[in-house]
Write a protein that holds these residues in place. Structure first.
Motif, short mmCIF file in Angstrom:
data_model
loop_
_atom_site.label_atom_id
_atom_site.label_comp_id
_atom_site.label_asym_id
_atom_site.label_seq_id
_atom_site.Cartn_x
_atom_site.Cartn_y
_atom_site.Cartn_z
N ASN A 1 1.91 13.60 1.48
CA ASN A 1 0.65 14.29 1.68
C ASN A 1 0.80 15.79 1.53
OD1 ASN A 1 -0.73 11.93 2.13
ND2 ASN A 1 -0.45 12.00 4.35
N PHE B 1 0.84 -1.18 0.00
CA PHE B 1 0.00 0.00 0.00
C PHE B 1 0.88 1.24 0.00
CE2 PHE B 1 -2.22 -3.37 2.26
CZ PHE B 1 -3.39 -3.45 1.53
N PHE C 1 -7.14 2.52 7.00
CA PHE C 1 -7.38 3.23 5.75
C PHE C 1 -8.58 4.15 5.93
CE2 PHE C 1 -5.56 -0.89 4.68
CZ PHE C 1 -4.44 -0.49 3.97
N SER C 2 -8.83 4.99 4.95
CA SER C 2 -9.98 5.88 5.03
C SER C 2 -11.28 5.07 4.96
CB SER C 2 -9.93 6.91 3.91
OG SER C 2 -9.97 6.26 2.66
N ASP D 1 0.26 7.26 0.71
CA ASP D 1 -0.88 8.18 0.66
C ASP D 1 -2.21 7.49 0.92
OD1 ASP D 1 -0.90 6.77 -1.70
OD2 ASP D 1 -1.21 8.50 -3.00
N GLN D 2 -2.25 6.16 0.89
CA GLN D 2 -3.48 5.43 1.19
C GLN D 2 -3.59 5.04 2.67
OE1 GLN D 2 -3.77 1.96 -1.25
NE2 GLN D 2 -4.01 3.11 -3.16
N VAL D 3 -2.47 4.96 3.35
CA VAL D 3 -2.44 4.45 4.72
C VAL D 3 -2.60 5.59 5.71
CG1 VAL D 3 -1.05 3.19 6.40
CG2 VAL D 3 -0.92 2.59 3.99
#
Length: 156
Positions: free
Chosen positions: A154, A95, A116-117, A98-100
Motif C-alpha cells: 500500500n 486475494f 474488503f472495500s 492490496d484488496q484485503v
C-alpha cells in the motif's frame, strides 16, 4: 487471482482442528448406520423382497453422504507474499494483499471473515471459535502478515 497449486510460496497454512475431527466422527457415524441397516435390511420378512442391490444402494447412499461431509475437512487459510488464500468447501480463492482490508471475527458468527472495500466480506471457515487458542494464533499470524505485506504494497 493467482495459481493456488504451488505450495512453495505460502509461508503460513492454517487448518481447523475441531471441524476436521467433527467431520471424521460424523463420517464414522453415518457409515456405521448405513452399513448396519444395509446388511440387516432383510433380517426379517416384511412383505417386500429385498435384494443385494437394495443393500448395496443403502450403503452407497452412506458413502455419498460421507463424501459430502468430508468436504468440511478441506477448509484452509494460507498466507504469503502473494496474498491470502481461502479454501472453504470446493475451490480456493487467492486475494492479493492490496484488496484485503482485514480479518475479523464477528460477534455472532461461527467463523472469521475476510474484509474488503465496500462492506464486502467472505467467510473463512478455517478460523472458528471452537479451535480456541489455535484460532487466536491464526488471527495473530494473519495480522503479522498483513503488517508485513499489506502495508508494504500500500505504501508503493
Amino acid at each position: 487471482m493467482t495459481d493456488a497449486a504451488t505450495d512453495d510460496t505460502w509461508e503460513y497454512v492454517y487448518r481447523p482442528r475441531w471441524m476436521r475431527i467433527a467431520a471424521w466422527v460424523a463420517v464414522a457415524v453415518v457409515m456405521i448406520i448405513h452399513l448396519t441397516f444395509g446388511l440387516l435390511l432383510d433380517i426379517s420378512y416384511t412383505g417386500v423382497n429385498v435384494g443385494w442391490s437394495d443393500k448395496v444402494a443403502l450403503i452407497g447412499v452412506g458413502v455419498v453422504i460421507s463424501g459430502a461431509i468430508l468436504f468440511l475437512t478441506r477448509a484452509r487459510l494460507r498466507l504469503g507474499p502473494e496474498g491470502v488464500g481461502v479454501l472453504n468447501l470446493v475451490s480456493e480463492r487467492v486475494f492479493p494483499w492490496d484488496q484485503v482490508l482485514g480479518l475479523e471475527y464477528p460477534e455472532k458468527g461461527f467463523c472469521a471473515r475476510l474484509l474488503f472495500s465496500g462492506d464486502e466480506h467472505i467467510p473463512v471457515m478455517a478460523v472458528q471459535a471452537r479451535d480456541g487458542d489455535l484460532a487466536v494464533d491464526a488471527m495473530e499470524r494473519y495480522r503479522e502478515f498483513q503488517t508485513r505485506y499489506g502495508v508494504a504494497q500500500n505504501a508503493e
